[in-house]
Structures are given as structure tokens and as C-alpha cells.
Motif scaffolding. Structure first.
Motif, short mmCIF file in Angstrom:
data_model
loop_
_atom_site.label_atom_id
_atom_site.label_comp_id
_atom_site.label_asym_id
_atom_site.label_seq_id
_atom_site.Cartn_x
_atom_site.Cartn_y
_atom_site.Cartn_z
N THR A 22 8.77 -38.28 29.32
CA THR A 22 7.36 -38.50 29.00
C THR A 22 7.25 -38.99 27.56
O THR A 22 7.94 -38.50 26.68
CB THR A 22 6.56 -37.19 29.15
OG1 THR A 22 6.68 -36.72 30.50
CG2 THR A 22 5.09 -37.37 28.80
N LYS A 23 6.40 -39.97 27.32
CA LYS A 23 6.21 -40.47 25.96
C LYS A 23 5.57 -39.40 25.08
O LYS A 23 4.71 -38.65 25.55
CB LYS A 23 5.30 -41.70 25.96
CG LYS A 23 5.90 -42.95 26.52
CD LYS A 23 4.93 -44.08 26.30
CE LYS A 23 5.06 -45.15 27.33
NZ LYS A 23 4.00 -46.15 27.20
N SER A 25 3.39 -39.91 22.88
CA SER A 25 1.94 -40.16 22.84
C SER A 25 1.23 -39.51 24.02
O SER A 25 0.13 -38.99 23.88
CB SER A 25 1.65 -41.66 22.81
OG SER A 25 2.14 -42.29 23.98
N ASP A 26 1.86 -39.51 25.19
CA ASP A 26 1.26 -38.88 26.37
C ASP A 26 1.23 -37.36 26.20
O ASP A 26 0.25 -36.71 26.59
CB ASP A 26 2.01 -39.26 27.64
CG ASP A 26 1.85 -40.74 28.00
OD1 ASP A 26 0.84 -41.34 27.60
OD2 ASP A 26 2.75 -41.28 28.66
N THR A 70 6.20 -43.79 21.17
CA THR A 70 6.69 -44.37 22.43
C THR A 70 8.04 -43.77 22.84
O THR A 70 8.55 -44.09 23.91
CB THR A 70 6.83 -45.90 22.32
OG1 THR A 70 7.71 -46.21 21.24
CG2 THR A 70 5.46 -46.55 22.10
N ASP A 71 8.60 -42.91 22.01
CA ASP A 71 9.87 -42.26 22.34
C ASP A 71 9.65 -41.15 23.36
O ASP A 71 8.55 -40.59 23.46
CB ASP A 71 10.50 -41.65 21.08
CG ASP A 71 10.97 -42.69 20.08
OD1 ASP A 71 11.09 -43.88 20.45
OD2 ASP A 71 11.21 -42.31 18.93
N PRO A 72 10.70 -40.78 24.11
CA PRO A 72 10.57 -39.68 25.07
C PRO A 72 10.53 -38.32 24.37
O PRO A 72 11.16 -38.14 23.32
CB PRO A 72 11.82 -39.80 25.94
CG PRO A 72 12.80 -40.59 25.14
CD PRO A 72 12.00 -41.44 24.19
#
Length: 144
Positions: A22-23, A25-26, A70-72
Motif C-alpha cells: 500500500t502506498k 499516501s494511501d 508513493t513508496d510502499p
């Protein structure tokens, strides 16, 4: 007071999890929408692979900049989890959280995630316990 008593008193005892990959940001969006401070990273929704807090996100943003969004999540999650069980003593949990400087602790039973308690949950429970003790002592002094 025991951890299971704190879990019972919570209005929402669901643990918010996100999948590895999951990013960031999310995950941050989930934290903001749910008004919570951490998500548990779990591939199966039942075991804790790691934990990512709002502090973790702020720390990595300050170090590396906005591109981390944007990284996991598994890139920045804490993998060396400190967990507790339902029968653990709340005062011991509070001491551990204070000493190790974190605010969220997964509750695990037989390897499965059964809850999450926060330092706020423990403090609230302890204050309620102290209030009841105070009322009982006042009653005894007054002869009730």
C-alpha cells in the motif's frame, strides 16, 4: 486492569490494517479519514507484519521529502513489534509504551491480531479506575 477490559470498553475495537505494498499516501489518507494514529500492515488481515504510525510518516517525510508518499508502507513500517496479550496488565503496558516511546500496541493471541490499544486507552482506563477508588474511599470516610 487487564488489556481485555480496555478492549471491551473501546467503542470501536476493530484494527485498521493495510496490505503490504500500500502506498504511504494511501495509509496517510486512512489515518486522516479514520482519525487514528496508526495502521497495522498485514498481508492476511489476521497477523501483524508491521505497524506504521503518523510519526513514522512525518519522520520519513522530513528526512526524504514528498517522494516517499508513493513508496510502499512496508519500506517504513516498524517490523520489530512489541505486542501484548489480553491478559496483560495495563500498568505494565503503560510502562512499556512510555519507556520505549510509542503510543500503539497490537494485542495478539495465538499469533492472531485481536485488537490494538493506545496509550490514550490505557490512561483513560487508569483514570476511570482511580476515580472509582476515590469514590469508594470517600464513601468509606463518610460512612456510606
Amino acid at each position: 486492569m487487564l488489556v481485555h477490559q480496555i478492549l471491551k470498553s473501546k467503542s470501536d475495537d476493530a484494527v485498521v490494517t493495510v496490505q503490504p505494498g500500500t502506498k504511504v499516501s494511501d495509509a496517510a489518507k486512512i489515518l486522516a479519514e479514520r482519525k487514528i494514529g496508526t495502521v497495522v500492515v498485514s498481508g492476511d488481515g489476521q497477523t501483524a507484519d508491521g505497524i506504521l504510525s503518523e510519526r513514522d510518516i512525518v519522520r520519513v517525510l522530513a528526512q526524504k521529502g514528498g517522494s516517499v508518499l508513493t513508496d510502499p508502507v512496508d519500506t517504513y513500517m516498524t517490523t520489530q513489534l512489541v505486542t501484548c496479550g489480553r491478559q496483560d496488565d495495563a500498568d505494565a503496558i503503560l510502562a512499556t509504551m512510555t519507556e520505549k516511546r510509542f503510543r500503539h500496541m497490537p494485542v495478539v493471541e495465538d499469533g492472531h491480531l485481536v485488537g490494538l490499544i493506545t496509550i490514550g486507552d490505557v490512561v483513560k482506563a487508569r483514570l476511570a479506575e482511580l476515580s472509582m477508588e476515590k469514590d469508594a474511599l470517600q464513601g468509606m470516610i463518610m460512612g456510606h
